[in-house]
Design an enzyme around this catalytic site. Structure first.
Site, PDB file in Angstrom:
ATOM      1  N   CYS A 129       0.830  -1.206   0.000  1.00 57.50           N
ATOM      2  CA  CYS A 129       0.000   0.000   0.000  1.00 57.50           C
ATOM      3  C   CYS A 129       0.870   1.265   0.000  1.00 57.50           C
ATOM      4  O   CYS A 129       1.986   1.277   0.504  1.00 57.50           O
ATOM      5  CB  CYS A 129      -0.914  -0.005   1.226  1.00 57.50           C
ATOM      6  SG  CYS A 129      -2.138   1.326   1.225  1.00 57.50           S
ATOM      7  N   ARG A 154       2.607   5.457   6.429  1.00 51.46           N
ATOM      8  CA  ARG A 154       3.227   4.855   7.625  1.00 51.46           C
ATOM      9  C   ARG A 154       4.015   3.594   7.306  1.00 51.46           C
ATOM     10  O   ARG A 154       4.668   3.025   8.187  1.00 51.46           O
ATOM     11  CB  ARG A 154       2.136   4.508   8.647  1.00 51.46           C
ATOM     12  CG  ARG A 154       1.390   5.714   9.165  1.00 51.46           C
ATOM     13  CD  ARG A 154       0.091   5.309   9.824  1.00 51.46           C
ATOM     14  NE  ARG A 154      -0.830   4.706   8.840  1.00 51.46           N
ATOM     15  CZ  ARG A 154      -2.001   4.188   9.143  1.00 51.46           C
ATOM     16  NH1 ARG A 154      -2.414   4.179  10.393  1.00 51.46           N
ATOM     17  NH2 ARG A 154      -2.772   3.670   8.201  1.00 51.46           N
ATOM     18  N   HIS A 192      -1.507  -4.046   5.162  1.00 41.99           N
ATOM     19  CA  HIS A 192      -1.203  -3.481   6.491  1.00 41.99           C
ATOM     20  C   HIS A 192      -2.501  -3.217   7.233  1.00 41.99           C
ATOM     21  O   HIS A 192      -3.517  -2.848   6.621  1.00 41.99           O
ATOM     22  CB  HIS A 192      -0.368  -2.194   6.376  1.00 41.99           C
ATOM     23  CG  HIS A 192      -1.146  -1.020   5.829  1.00 41.99           C
ATOM     24  ND1 HIS A 192      -1.727  -0.079   6.638  1.00 41.99           N
ATOM     25  CD2 HIS A 192      -1.455  -0.666   4.560  1.00 41.99           C
ATOM     26  CE1 HIS A 192      -2.343   0.835   5.883  1.00 41.99           C
ATOM     27  NE2 HIS A 192      -2.196   0.495   4.621  1.00 41.99           N
ATOM     28  N   CYS A 230      -5.652  -0.134   7.217  1.00 43.59           N
ATOM     29  CA  CYS A 230      -5.571   0.307   5.821  1.00 43.59           C
ATOM     30  C   CYS A 230      -6.880   1.005   5.418  1.00 43.59           C
ATOM     31  O   CYS A 230      -7.962   0.417   5.498  1.00 43.59           O
ATOM     32  CB  CYS A 230      -5.330  -0.897   4.911  1.00 43.59           C
ATOM     33  SG  CYS A 230      -5.219  -0.458   3.162  1.00 43.59           S
ATOM     34  N   ASP A 258       0.321   3.784   1.738  1.00 48.24           N
ATOM     35  CA  ASP A 258       0.154   4.412   3.051  1.00 48.24           C
ATOM     36  C   ASP A 258       1.475   5.016   3.562  1.00 48.24           C
ATOM     37  O   ASP A 258       2.531   4.378   3.492  1.00 48.24           O
ATOM     38  CB  ASP A 258      -0.337   3.343   4.037  1.00 48.24           C
ATOM     39  CG  ASP A 258      -0.817   3.942   5.345  1.00 48.24           C
ATOM     40  OD1 ASP A 258      -2.033   3.920   5.587  1.00 48.24           O
ATOM     41  OD2 ASP A 258       0.035   4.426   6.123  1.00 48.24           O
TER      42      ASP A 258
HETATM   43 ZN   LIG Z   1      -3.395   0.989   3.030  1.00 45.82          ZN
END
Ligand SMILES: [Zn+2]
Length: 212
Positions: free
Chosen positions: A44, A48, A99, A102, A46
């Site tokens: 992803c 983080r 993750h 998400c 994302d």
């Molecule tokens: Zn995600």
């Protein structure tokens, strides 16, 4: 008003580059003209989740493709071309990573037909399809547990799609030793969890449960 400058990032970059070279004068030069990564990561986008950082890998180790939800979709030319080229480069491990927490999976769990920005919703539709395929596993779970479960199911779906993709199928036909892995990252503690056995050939797909 927020600054429109990224000068602080350029300054950070300068310090980082100098710190790397002060420990090893060849730190960058050894990777300057070629790469032969051992790992391909698809996960992803994302903010983080940082695969190099999470797996403590230096430059040149891991070829990366990231998108919303870490989806592995045969129709996604960008993802498939990254996978294909990673295999040309000689990667031995394809790591499909979801993750927890998400947002794409939360959308897949909760969004109705008219929810979400349009392009995001079109992508999240793939996660909704995973939810629908696995409705029995999600039924009756509290929302947080269903969200976590959908993250895992979506990752397993990505593992399956990686295994049945043209690039991985061709690599296996050519006798290349390539393993496909499924992992889920937890932003709350920085830990990766392996969620299936490594799959090293078409017969390995049988080890995935029918529900995936
Ligand atoms: Zn995600």
């Amino acid at each position: 008003m927020a600054s429109s400058s990224i000068s602080h990032l350029l300054e950070n970059n300068k310090k980082w580059s100098e710190a790397c070279c002060s420990k090893d004068s060849d730190y960058f030069s050894k990777w300057a003209t070629s790469q032969s990564p051992e790992y391909f990561y698809i996960g992803c986008a994302d903010s983080r989740v940082s695969p190099d950082m999470a797996m403590d890998l230096p430059p040149g180790s891991i070829f990366v493709h990231r998108n919303l939800g870490g989806l592995v979709n045969h129709k996604d030319l960008n993802a498939m071309s990254c996978l294909e080229y990673a295999l040309v480069l000689g990667v031995k491990h394809v790591i499909v990573s979801g993750h927890y927490n998400c947002g794409a999976c939360k959308g897949g769990l909760l969004w109705g037909p008219t929810d979400g920005p349009p392009l995001t919703a079109a992508t999240v539709a793939d996660v909704k399809a995973v939810k629908e395929m696995n409705a029995a596993q999600l039924e009756g779970l509290p929302q947080d547990q269903a969200w976590d479960k959908l993250v895992e199911l979506n990752t397993m779906n990505g593992v399956k799609n990686a295994c049945t993709s043209m690039p991985v199928g061709n690599a296996w036909k050519e006798g290349k030793k390539v393993a496909v892995h499924g992992v889920v990252y937890n932003p709350a503690d920085g830990k990766l969890k392996e969620i299936c056995e490594p799959i090293t050939g078409p017969e390995g797909l049988k080890s995935l449960t029918d529900t995936y």
